[in-house]
Design an enzyme around this catalytic site. Structure first.
Site, PDB file in Angstrom:
ATOM      1  CB  CYS A 143      -4.982   1.196  -2.752  1.00  0.00           C
ATOM      2  SG  CYS A 143      -5.141   2.362  -1.404  1.00  0.00           S
ATOM      3  CG  ASP A 144      -5.589  -4.034  -6.940  1.00  0.00           C
ATOM      4  OD1 ASP A 144      -4.371  -4.287  -7.033  1.00  0.00           O
ATOM      5  OD2 ASP A 144      -6.405  -4.237  -7.852  1.00  0.00           O
TER       6      ASP A 144
END
Length: 205
Positions: A75-76
């Site tokens: 995730c970012d």
């Protein structure tokens, strides 16, 4: 099957543990600025998804050996504010300036997600998407901003704020998924797991 989180974020880890999953954590060490610089004028959603994909790719070879039956999740998050995508401020001065601009206004927190399924150490499924949540900021006083920045919390989080920590005092409301603002959208991750043929309930502890 193991759930592998390609992130060092304690907030993401906390969300998953509270939701019944004890992931294997592998820090990707991805140079996010370098990944972003390699993209040509990406849309906000495309940028955060590309960063999430890079994190997964960075750990995939090792995970395939250690845990050949696994789902690897990266995730970012970034804040889309005033027409630009902003990540971690990194310094007190940048964090304070961002809060002076954000006070009393709104921005979109985007979190890119990538899920890769391994079977027998081989990739058998990949799914990616982004979640967008609108965050309405309150108007902290200059003294409150200084005190918040001095804690160090906003320096290493996207948009210079948290929802689940001290920054929560200065968020008036959100429109969308709160878990995504913290760092990993549970509903979206469930949907992506489904895309690669995995039921989230099979991953609960």
């Amino acid at each position: 099957m193991r759930f592998v989180l390609a992130s060092q974020s304690p907030a993401r880890l906390g969300v998953l543990r509270a939701a019944g999953i004890d992931p294997v954590v592998r820090v990707s060490g991805v140079d996010e600025d370098a990944v972003a610089a390699g993209l040509v004028d990406p849309a906000p959603e495309a940028l955060v998804v590309a960063l999430a994909e890079a994190k997964v790719r960075a750990v995939l070879a090792d995970i395939a050996v250690e845990h050949p039956e696994a789902v690897v999740v990266g995730c970012d998050s970034m804040l889309h504010f005033d027409g630009e995508m902003v990540g971690k401020p990194g310094s007190p001065g940048v964090a304070a300036e961002r809060w002076r601009r954000m006070a009393g206004r709104s921005g979109d927190l985007l979190t890119g997600h990538t899920v890769v399924r391994l079977a027998g150490g081989e990739v058998v499924g990949t799914a990616s998407a982004a979640e967008t949540t609108t965050v309405h900021f309150d108007s902290p006083t200059p003294a409150e901003v200084d005190a918040y920045v001095a804690t160090g919390e906003p320096l290493q989080v996207a948009g210079a704020f948290t929802l689940d920590g001290l920054g929560g005092w200065f968020v008036r409301r959100i429109e969308g998924d709160p878990s995504s603002v913290i760092g990993i959208s549970l509903p979206l991750t469930r949907a992506l797991l489904t895309e690669v043929g995995v039921s989230v309930t099979d991953l609960w502890r």
